[in-house]
Design a protein around this motif. Structure first.
Motif, PDB file in Angstrom:
ATOM      1  N   ASP A  71     -10.252  -6.951  -2.186  1.00  0.00           N
ATOM      2  CA  ASP A  71      -9.222  -7.510  -3.055  1.00  0.00           C
ATOM      3  C   ASP A  71      -8.872  -6.568  -4.208  1.00  0.00           C
ATOM      4  O   ASP A  71      -8.269  -6.962  -5.174  1.00  0.00           O
ATOM      5  CB  ASP A  71      -9.664  -8.872  -3.599  1.00  0.00           C
ATOM      6  CG  ASP A  71     -10.943  -8.782  -4.408  1.00  0.00           C
ATOM      7  OD1 ASP A  71     -11.656  -7.764  -4.296  1.00  0.00           O
ATOM      8  OD2 ASP A  71     -11.228  -9.736  -5.157  1.00  0.00           O
ATOM      9  N   THR A  72      -9.236  -5.305  -4.100  1.00  0.00           N
ATOM     10  CA  THR A  72      -8.944  -4.357  -5.161  1.00  0.00           C
ATOM     11  C   THR A  72      -7.865  -3.373  -4.703  1.00  0.00           C
ATOM     12  O   THR A  72      -7.650  -3.185  -3.522  1.00  0.00           O
ATOM     13  CB  THR A  72     -10.216  -3.573  -5.563  1.00  0.00           C
ATOM     14  OG1 THR A  72      -9.879  -2.711  -6.648  1.00  0.00           O
ATOM     15  CG2 THR A  72     -10.752  -2.737  -4.422  1.00  0.00           C
ATOM     16  N   THR A  73      -7.191  -2.756  -5.672  1.00  0.00           N
ATOM     17  CA  THR A  73      -6.195  -1.745  -5.335  1.00  0.00           C
ATOM     18  C   THR A  73      -6.667  -0.359  -5.745  1.00  0.00           C
ATOM     19  O   THR A  73      -5.900   0.577  -5.753  1.00  0.00           O
ATOM     20  CB  THR A  73      -4.858  -2.053  -6.043  1.00  0.00           C
ATOM     21  OG1 THR A  73      -5.091  -2.113  -7.454  1.00  0.00           O
ATOM     22  CG2 THR A  73      -4.253  -3.337  -5.528  1.00  0.00           C
ATOM     23  N   LYS A  74      -7.918  -0.219  -6.103  1.00  0.00           N
ATOM     24  CA  LYS A  74      -8.457   1.079  -6.466  1.00  0.00           C
ATOM     25  C   LYS A  74      -9.273   1.626  -5.307  1.00  0.00           C
ATOM     26  O   LYS A  74     -10.150   0.959  -4.792  1.00  0.00           O
ATOM     27  CB  LYS A  74      -9.322   0.971  -7.715  1.00  0.00           C
ATOM     28  CG  LYS A  74      -8.535   0.591  -8.952  1.00  0.00           C
ATOM     29  CD  LYS A  74      -9.354   0.811 -10.180  1.00  0.00           C
ATOM     30  CE  LYS A  74      -8.721   0.287 -11.436  1.00  0.00           C
ATOM     31  NZ  LYS A  74      -7.443   0.664 -11.765  1.00  0.00           N
ATOM     32  N   ALA A  75      -8.963   2.825  -4.890  1.00  0.00           N
ATOM     33  CA  ALA A  75      -9.713   3.492  -3.832  1.00  0.00           C
ATOM     34  C   ALA A  75     -10.623   4.529  -4.478  1.00  0.00           C
ATOM     35  O   ALA A  75     -10.154   5.414  -5.181  1.00  0.00           O
ATOM     36  CB  ALA A  75      -8.764   4.159  -2.850  1.00  0.00           C
ATOM     37  N   THR A  76     -11.925   4.401  -4.272  1.00  0.00           N
ATOM     38  CA  THR A  76     -12.883   5.337  -4.830  1.00  0.00           C
ATOM     39  C   THR A  76     -13.441   6.195  -3.710  1.00  0.00           C
ATOM     40  O   THR A  76     -13.777   5.699  -2.646  1.00  0.00           O
ATOM     41  CB  THR A  76     -14.025   4.584  -5.538  1.00  0.00           C
ATOM     42  OG1 THR A  76     -13.461   3.707  -6.505  1.00  0.00           O
ATOM     43  CG2 THR A  76     -14.963   5.550  -6.232  1.00  0.00           C
ATOM     44  N   CYS A  90       2.332  -4.625   8.588  1.00  0.00           N
ATOM     45  CA  CYS A  90       1.324  -5.307   7.780  1.00  0.00           C
ATOM     46  C   CYS A  90       1.037  -6.709   8.308  1.00  0.00           C
ATOM     47  O   CYS A  90       0.283  -7.467   7.704  1.00  0.00           O
ATOM     48  CB  CYS A  90       1.769  -5.374   6.324  1.00  0.00           C
ATOM     49  SG  CYS A  90       1.754  -3.745   5.539  1.00  0.00           S
ATOM     50  N   LYS A  91       1.649  -7.043   9.431  1.00  0.00           N
ATOM     51  CA  LYS A  91       1.432  -8.350  10.027  1.00  0.00           C
ATOM     52  C   LYS A  91      -0.052  -8.516  10.356  1.00  0.00           C
ATOM     53  O   LYS A  91      -0.667  -7.673  10.991  1.00  0.00           O
ATOM     54  CB  LYS A  91       2.264  -8.488  11.300  1.00  0.00           C
ATOM     55  CG  LYS A  91       2.197  -9.868  11.907  1.00  0.00           C
ATOM     56  CD  LYS A  91       3.120  -9.974  13.110  1.00  0.00           C
ATOM     57  CE  LYS A  91       3.037 -11.380  13.667  1.00  0.00           C
ATOM     58  NZ  LYS A  91       3.943 -11.536  14.803  1.00  0.00           N
ATOM     59  N   GLY A  92      -0.628  -9.619   9.883  1.00  0.00           N
ATOM     60  CA  GLY A  92      -2.030  -9.906  10.125  1.00  0.00           C
ATOM     61  C   GLY A  92      -2.972  -9.281   9.102  1.00  0.00           C
ATOM     62  O   GLY A  92      -4.169  -9.525   9.144  1.00  0.00           O
ATOM     63  N   GLN A  93      -2.447  -8.457   8.195  1.00  0.00           N
ATOM     64  CA  GLN A  93      -3.285  -7.836   7.166  1.00  0.00           C
ATOM     65  C   GLN A  93      -3.423  -8.774   5.975  1.00  0.00           C
ATOM     66  O   GLN A  93      -2.546  -9.594   5.708  1.00  0.00           O
ATOM     67  CB  GLN A  93      -2.669  -6.511   6.696  1.00  0.00           C
ATOM     68  CG  GLN A  93      -2.562  -5.458   7.753  1.00  0.00           C
ATOM     69  CD  GLN A  93      -3.902  -4.809   8.065  1.00  0.00           C
ATOM     70  OE1 GLN A  93      -4.898  -5.019   7.389  1.00  0.00           O
ATOM     71  NE2 GLN A  93      -3.920  -4.029   9.130  1.00  0.00           N
ATOM     72  N   LYS A  94      -4.507  -8.620   5.228  1.00  0.00           N
ATOM     73  CA  LYS A  94      -4.670  -9.350   3.971  1.00  0.00           C
ATOM     74  C   LYS A  94      -3.666  -8.793   2.961  1.00  0.00           C
ATOM     75  O   LYS A  94      -3.172  -7.675   3.142  1.00  0.00           O
ATOM     76  CB  LYS A  94      -6.095  -9.172   3.455  1.00  0.00           C
ATOM     77  CG  LYS A  94      -7.120  -9.809   4.357  1.00  0.00           C
ATOM     78  CD  LYS A  94      -8.507  -9.612   3.802  1.00  0.00           C
ATOM     79  CE  LYS A  94      -9.520 -10.267   4.736  1.00  0.00           C
ATOM     80  NZ  LYS A  94     -10.873 -10.113   4.272  1.00  0.00           N
ATOM     81  N   PRO A  95      -3.378  -9.546   1.879  1.00  0.00           N
ATOM     82  CA  PRO A  95      -2.422  -9.040   0.883  1.00  0.00           C
ATOM     83  C   PRO A  95      -2.825  -7.666   0.326  1.00  0.00           C
ATOM     84  O   PRO A  95      -1.980  -6.818   0.088  1.00  0.00           O
ATOM     85  CB  PRO A  95      -2.439 -10.104  -0.210  1.00  0.00           C
ATOM     86  CG  PRO A  95      -2.871 -11.351   0.487  1.00  0.00           C
ATOM     87  CD  PRO A  95      -3.815 -10.910   1.572  1.00  0.00           C
ATOM     88  N   ASN A  96      -4.121  -7.452   0.126  1.00  0.00           N
ATOM     89  CA  ASN A  96      -4.628  -6.144  -0.304  1.00  0.00           C
ATOM     90  C   ASN A  96      -5.619  -5.669   0.749  1.00  0.00           C
ATOM     91  O   ASN A  96      -6.528  -6.412   1.125  1.00  0.00           O
ATOM     92  CB  ASN A  96      -5.336  -6.240  -1.655  1.00  0.00           C
ATOM     93  CG  ASN A  96      -4.371  -6.547  -2.782  1.00  0.00           C
ATOM     94  OD1 ASN A  96      -3.300  -5.960  -2.865  1.00  0.00           O
ATOM     95  ND2 ASN A  96      -4.751  -7.475  -3.637  1.00  0.00           N
ATOM     96  N   PHE A  97      -5.448  -4.458   1.239  1.00  0.00           N
ATOM     97  CA  PHE A  97      -6.376  -3.921   2.225  1.00  0.00           C
ATOM     98  C   PHE A  97      -6.549  -2.427   1.998  1.00  0.00           C
ATOM     99  O   PHE A  97      -5.747  -1.783   1.332  1.00  0.00           O
ATOM    100  CB  PHE A  97      -5.912  -4.213   3.654  1.00  0.00           C
ATOM    101  CG  PHE A  97      -4.571  -3.647   4.000  1.00  0.00           C
ATOM    102  CD1 PHE A  97      -4.451  -2.391   4.590  1.00  0.00           C
ATOM    103  CD2 PHE A  97      -3.415  -4.372   3.746  1.00  0.00           C
ATOM    104  CE1 PHE A  97      -3.219  -1.871   4.902  1.00  0.00           C
ATOM    105  CE2 PHE A  97      -2.173  -3.854   4.062  1.00  0.00           C
ATOM    106  CZ  PHE A  97      -2.071  -2.601   4.641  1.00  0.00           C
ATOM    107  N   VAL A  98      -7.618  -1.896   2.539  1.00  0.00           N
ATOM    108  CA  VAL A  98      -7.966  -0.485   2.356  1.00  0.00           C
ATOM    109  C   VAL A  98      -7.670   0.268   3.651  1.00  0.00           C
ATOM    110  O   VAL A  98      -7.970  -0.223   4.734  1.00  0.00           O
ATOM    111  CB  VAL A  98      -9.476  -0.343   2.015  1.00  0.00           C
ATOM    112  CG1 VAL A  98      -9.881   1.105   1.956  1.00  0.00           C
ATOM    113  CG2 VAL A  98      -9.773  -1.048   0.695  1.00  0.00           C
ATOM    114  N   VAL A  99      -7.083   1.444   3.513  1.00  0.00           N
ATOM    115  CA  VAL A  99      -6.847   2.333   4.642  1.00  0.00           C
ATOM    116  C   VAL A  99      -7.767   3.547   4.428  1.00  0.00           C
ATOM    117  O   VAL A  99      -7.525   4.348   3.537  1.00  0.00           O
ATOM    118  CB  VAL A  99      -5.374   2.761   4.735  1.00  0.00           C
ATOM    119  CG1 VAL A  99      -5.169   3.706   5.908  1.00  0.00           C
ATOM    120  CG2 VAL A  99      -4.478   1.540   4.854  1.00  0.00           C
ATOM    121  N   ASP A 100      -8.841   3.629   5.193  1.00  0.00           N
ATOM    122  CA  ASP A 100      -9.826   4.675   5.002  1.00  0.00           C
ATOM    123  C   ASP A 100      -9.279   6.056   5.317  1.00  0.00           C
ATOM    124  O   ASP A 100      -8.403   6.212   6.167  1.00  0.00           O
ATOM    125  CB  ASP A 100     -11.052   4.420   5.904  1.00  0.00           C
ATOM    126  CG  ASP A 100     -11.845   3.191   5.471  1.00  0.00           C
ATOM    127  OD1 ASP A 100     -11.834   2.883   4.254  1.00  0.00           O
ATOM    128  OD2 ASP A 100     -12.473   2.577   6.327  1.00  0.00           O
TER     129      ASP A 100
END
Length: 186
Positions: free
Chosen positions: A68-73, A171-181
């Motif tokens: 649920d975060t928008t920060k990628a570390t 984005c169909k089926g994705q959560k509102p916030n998701f991570v793309v590794d």
């Protein structure tokens, strides 16, 4: 046998040949002259690093972050110190980002691979705040410090050999916030 498997096998033999006591006593100091590796980096359309000295070669691997975060570390591992005198450096540089990405969902296997290659030294972290970005992957990136705010004598960073990081086609089926590794070399 695939070249990556051969290199991994040879590296495993090299690591196992060292006694565990010897490797525990070694003090880690990153090398300061990696210019031999500069010529082994993949070709890109970025401005050449004329007049710059290569200080670090780092492998960036996304850390597991809360969905649920928008920060990628990203964790940054020193790979240049081990690659400096490695006769297989050119091939390792070419396959290490995709290999790390493929293992990123299996942390124990990723840790094992990093250890076998000698890449277990964490050099630091970086993060991107993705609130305003489109999520489009940038495979090659040149960052320059024009304001003198970077620390450690680093004023230019190239991101090369990026694997993953591409947004899904839908984005169909994705959560509102998701991570793309993704993984990359810096």
């Amino acid at each position: 046998m695939h070249i990556a498997a051969i290199i991994t096998l040879l590296s495993t033999v090299r690591v196992l040949a060292r006694s565990s006591n010897e490797s525990q006593k070694e003090a880690w100091v990153p090398v300061d002259d990696l210019n031999k590796l500069a010529n082994l980096m993949p070709a890109s359309k970025l401005r050449p690093a004329v007049g710059l000295n290569l200080k670090y070669v780092l492998l960036g691997i996304d850390e597991n972050v809360a969905p649920d975060t928008t920060k990628a570390t990203t964790e940054l591992y020193d790979i240049g110190t081990c690659l400096r005198e490695n006769g297989f450096a050119k091939w390792i540089i070419g396959f290490i980002s995709p290999l790390a990405l493929s293992l990123s969902t299996r942390p124990a296997d990723l840790d094992r691979m990093l250890h076998v290659q000698g890449f277990q030294r964490l050099a630091g972290h970086h993060f991107f705040d993705l609130d305003t970005l489109t999520g489009e992957n940038i495979k090659w990136l040149l960052l320059k410090d024009l304001q003198g705010i970077l620390r450690g004598g680093i004023n230019t960073v190239y991101r090369v050999a990026t694997a993953g990081g591409n947004k899904p086609t839908t984005c169909k089926g994705q959560k509102p916030n998701f991570v793309v590794d993704y993984t990359a070399q810096y």
